[in-house]
Design a protein around this motif. Sequence first.
Motif, PDB file in Angstrom:
ATOM      1  N   PHE A 153      38.017  39.610  49.161  1.00  0.00           N
ATOM      2  CA  PHE A 153      38.465  40.634  48.221  1.00  0.00           C
ATOM      3  C   PHE A 153      38.331  42.054  48.780  1.00  0.00           C
ATOM      4  O   PHE A 153      38.599  43.013  48.075  1.00  0.00           O
ATOM      5  CB  PHE A 153      37.694  40.517  46.901  1.00  0.00           C
ATOM      6  N   LEU A 155      35.748  43.955  49.541  1.00  0.00           N
ATOM      7  CA  LEU A 155      34.852  44.742  48.700  1.00  0.00           C
ATOM      8  C   LEU A 155      33.991  45.673  49.550  1.00  0.00           C
ATOM      9  O   LEU A 155      33.527  45.277  50.623  1.00  0.00           O
ATOM     10  CB  LEU A 155      33.957  43.818  47.876  1.00  0.00           C
ATOM     11  N   HIS A 190      36.176  44.597  42.466  1.00  0.00           N
ATOM     12  CA  HIS A 190      37.545  44.779  42.938  1.00  0.00           C
ATOM     13  C   HIS A 190      38.296  45.770  42.052  1.00  0.00           C
ATOM     14  O   HIS A 190      39.005  46.658  42.542  1.00  0.00           O
ATOM     15  CB  HIS A 190      38.282  43.439  42.960  1.00  0.00           C
TER      16      HIS A 190
END
Length: 241
Positions: A153, A155, A190
Motif C-alpha cells: 500500500f 505506506l 492509506h
Amino acid sequence: MSFPAVSAMFPCYNDAATIGKLVDDVHGALEPLVEAIEVIVVNDGSSDESAEVLDALAADREWLRVFHHPKNRGYGGALISGFGAARHEWIFYTDGDAQYDATEAALLVKVAQDAAADGTPVDIVQGWKIGRGDPWHRKVIGRVYHRVVKLLFRLPVRDTDCDFRLFRRDLVTNRPLTSTTGVICVEMMHSFTRQGARFVETPVHHYARPSGRSQFFRLPAISRSAIGLAQLWWRVMVRER
C-alpha cells in the motif's frame, strides 16, 4: 497554550477488566491540556460484563459517552461507530485491552503542539511501539504483516498496526472508512496519505495484555484479514488509480 478539543475513543470487546482505568486515565491525562474533552467507548457486542461496567462509569462521568452494539461488528465497525460519534476537532484512539498506556495520549498532544509552534502543523501523530509486549510468534507475525502492507500500500509510517493515534477528525469525515475488520488500520493510513495528511511519529510503550485473549491472532481472523487486505488492495491500489 491549550490544545483544541479532543474526542478520546476506545473500542471495547470483552474488556470489562481494563476499560474503566483506561477511561479515567485518558481523561485525567488530557483534561488539563485541551480546550474540551469527551471520552467515547463503543462496546462491540461484548459477552462479558463490559456493558454493565461502562453504564456504571457513565452514570457519574458526564464527559463519558457509551455506545452499545447489540452484535459484534468487528474492530473496524467499532472504530467507525466511534469516529462517527466524535464531536471535537481532534480524535485520539487506542484499544480497550490496556496494551497501551492511555496516559501517553498526552505525549501525542505535546508532539502536535510542538510541531505547530515550529510552524509545521501536523494532521496526525502516529505512535510506534517501543518493543512489543506479545509472545515471540505474535511479534514475528506482526513484523511480517507490517512489512507486507507497507510495501503493498506504499505506506509512509514506521508501524502501521500501532493503534495509538491522534488525528484531525476531518480526515475521516472527508473520506469515510469502510473496513469492518483490523484491515481498517491499513485503510486509514492509506486514506490519510492520499489526502496529503502531514504525519509525525513518536515512540509509545506497548505491554503484555493483562487479561483476555487477542481476537486477531486466530486462524479465522487472520483469514478474514487476508481476504480483506486483498479486497482493499484491489479497490484502492488498482480501481481507484
